[in-house]
Motif scaffolding. Structure first.
Motif, short mmCIF file in Angstrom:
data_model
loop_
_atom_site.label_atom_id
_atom_site.label_comp_id
_atom_site.label_asym_id
_atom_site.label_seq_id
_atom_site.Cartn_x
_atom_site.Cartn_y
_atom_site.Cartn_z
N PHE A 3 0.86 -1.18 0.00
CA PHE A 3 0.00 0.00 0.00
C PHE A 3 0.89 1.23 0.00
O PHE A 3 2.00 1.20 0.52
CB PHE A 3 -0.86 0.07 1.26
CG PHE A 3 -1.87 -1.03 1.39
CD1 PHE A 3 -3.16 -0.84 0.96
CD2 PHE A 3 -1.52 -2.24 1.95
CE1 PHE A 3 -4.10 -1.85 1.09
CE2 PHE A 3 -2.45 -3.25 2.08
CZ PHE A 3 -3.73 -3.06 1.65
N VAL A 4 0.37 2.32 -0.52
CA VAL A 4 1.01 3.62 -0.39
C VAL A 4 -0.09 4.60 0.01
O VAL A 4 -1.25 4.45 -0.39
CB VAL A 4 1.73 4.06 -1.69
CG1 VAL A 4 0.76 4.27 -2.83
CG2 VAL A 4 2.59 5.28 -1.47
N ALA A 5 0.27 5.58 0.84
CA ALA A 5 -0.68 6.60 1.28
C ALA A 5 -0.13 7.96 0.87
O ALA A 5 1.01 8.30 1.17
CB ALA A 5 -0.88 6.54 2.78
N ILE A 6 -0.95 8.73 0.17
CA ILE A 6 -0.59 10.05 -0.34
C ILE A 6 -1.44 11.08 0.40
O ILE A 6 -2.66 10.94 0.50
CB ILE A 6 -0.90 10.15 -1.85
CG1 ILE A 6 -0.27 9.01 -2.63
CG2 ILE A 6 -0.49 11.50 -2.41
CD1 ILE A 6 1.21 8.93 -2.54
N THR A 7 -0.80 12.14 0.91
CA THR A 7 -1.52 13.16 1.66
C THR A 7 -1.77 14.42 0.82
O THR A 7 -1.01 14.73 -0.10
CB THR A 7 -0.74 13.58 2.92
OG1 THR A 7 0.51 14.15 2.52
CG2 THR A 7 -0.52 12.40 3.84
N ILE A 60 -3.53 3.61 -1.81
CA ILE A 60 -3.47 2.85 -3.05
C ILE A 60 -2.86 1.50 -2.75
O ILE A 60 -1.76 1.41 -2.20
CB ILE A 60 -2.62 3.60 -4.10
CG1 ILE A 60 -3.17 4.99 -4.33
CG2 ILE A 60 -2.55 2.80 -5.41
CD1 ILE A 60 -2.18 5.94 -4.98
N GLU A 61 -3.57 0.44 -3.11
CA GLU A 61 -3.02 -0.91 -3.02
C GLU A 61 -2.55 -1.28 -4.41
O GLU A 61 -3.30 -1.13 -5.39
CB GLU A 61 -4.08 -1.89 -2.54
CG GLU A 61 -3.55 -3.30 -2.38
CD GLU A 61 -4.61 -4.29 -1.94
OE1 GLU A 61 -4.23 -5.37 -1.46
OE2 GLU A 61 -5.81 -3.99 -2.09
N SER A 109 4.59 13.58 -1.12
CA SER A 109 3.40 13.56 -0.26
C SER A 109 3.10 12.18 0.31
O SER A 109 2.09 11.99 1.00
CB SER A 109 2.19 14.10 -1.02
OG SER A 109 1.87 13.26 -2.11
N MET A 110 3.99 11.21 0.07
CA MET A 110 3.80 9.86 0.60
C MET A 110 4.03 9.84 2.11
O MET A 110 4.96 10.47 2.61
CB MET A 110 4.78 8.87 -0.06
CG MET A 110 4.43 8.53 -1.47
SD MET A 110 5.64 7.48 -2.33
CE MET A 110 6.35 6.47 -1.10
N GLN A 116 2.56 -3.08 7.40
CA GLN A 116 1.48 -3.57 6.55
C GLN A 116 1.28 -5.05 6.88
O GLN A 116 2.22 -5.83 6.79
CB GLN A 116 1.82 -3.44 5.06
CG GLN A 116 1.89 -2.03 4.58
CD GLN A 116 2.11 -1.95 3.09
OE1 GLN A 116 1.41 -1.19 2.44
NE2 GLN A 116 3.01 -2.69 2.53
N LEU A 117 0.07 -5.39 7.28
CA LEU A 117 -0.25 -6.76 7.61
C LEU A 117 -1.48 -7.18 6.83
O LEU A 117 -2.42 -6.41 6.68
CB LEU A 117 -0.53 -6.90 9.12
CG LEU A 117 0.57 -6.40 10.05
CD1 LEU A 117 0.06 -6.35 11.49
CD2 LEU A 117 1.80 -7.27 9.93
#
Length: 124
Positions: A3-7, A60-61, A109-110, A116-117
């Motif tokens: 996964f990635v997280a964008i702010t 985002i996966e 912005s990541m 991650q589980l």
């Protein structure tokens, strides 16, 4: 799957307007992310967007090469439209009008992934 997280730094009080921007977002027809050589570099499996006060986070996966995922997203008309519609609600401008600018903004912005589980996935 990673996964990635964008702010996104949103101007406070605009949560409902920003939610409206995402309400009509549609996935691309294909989840396949092409590589520079034309072959498959990955896939975008799922996305989710969350907002609270002035913080919006897009999760985002994906499978494969994260740089290819970012380049692929930069070229998607729906992503470009969302970025354009979000501009008035951002505290800090985002350079997302070019592929290079989008990828730079994506990376800067990541959020740092701490853990991650998941359980193994099997077809039914």
């Amino acid at each position: 799957m990673p996964f990635v997280a964008i702010t996104y730094d949103i101007k406070g009080g605009n949560e409902d307007r920003v939610a409206e921007v995402f309400s009509n977002f549609q996935r691309p027809r294909s989840a396949v992310v092409p590589g520079a050589d034309g072959g498959q570099a990955g896939r975008i499996l799922a996305t989710a967007v969350f907002i609270r006060d002035s913080l919006l986070v897009r999760f985002i996966e994906f499978e494969g090469d994260l740089d290819a995922v970012a380049r692929h997203m930069a070229a998607q008309p729906g992503v470009q439209e969302v970025e354009r519609k979000l501009r008035p609600y951002l505290n800090s401008p985002r350079d997302t009008t070019t592929v290079e600018g989008f990828v730079r903004t994506f990376k800067s912005s990541m959020l740092r992934c701490v853990t991650q589980l998941s359980v193994p996935r099997q077809l039914a």
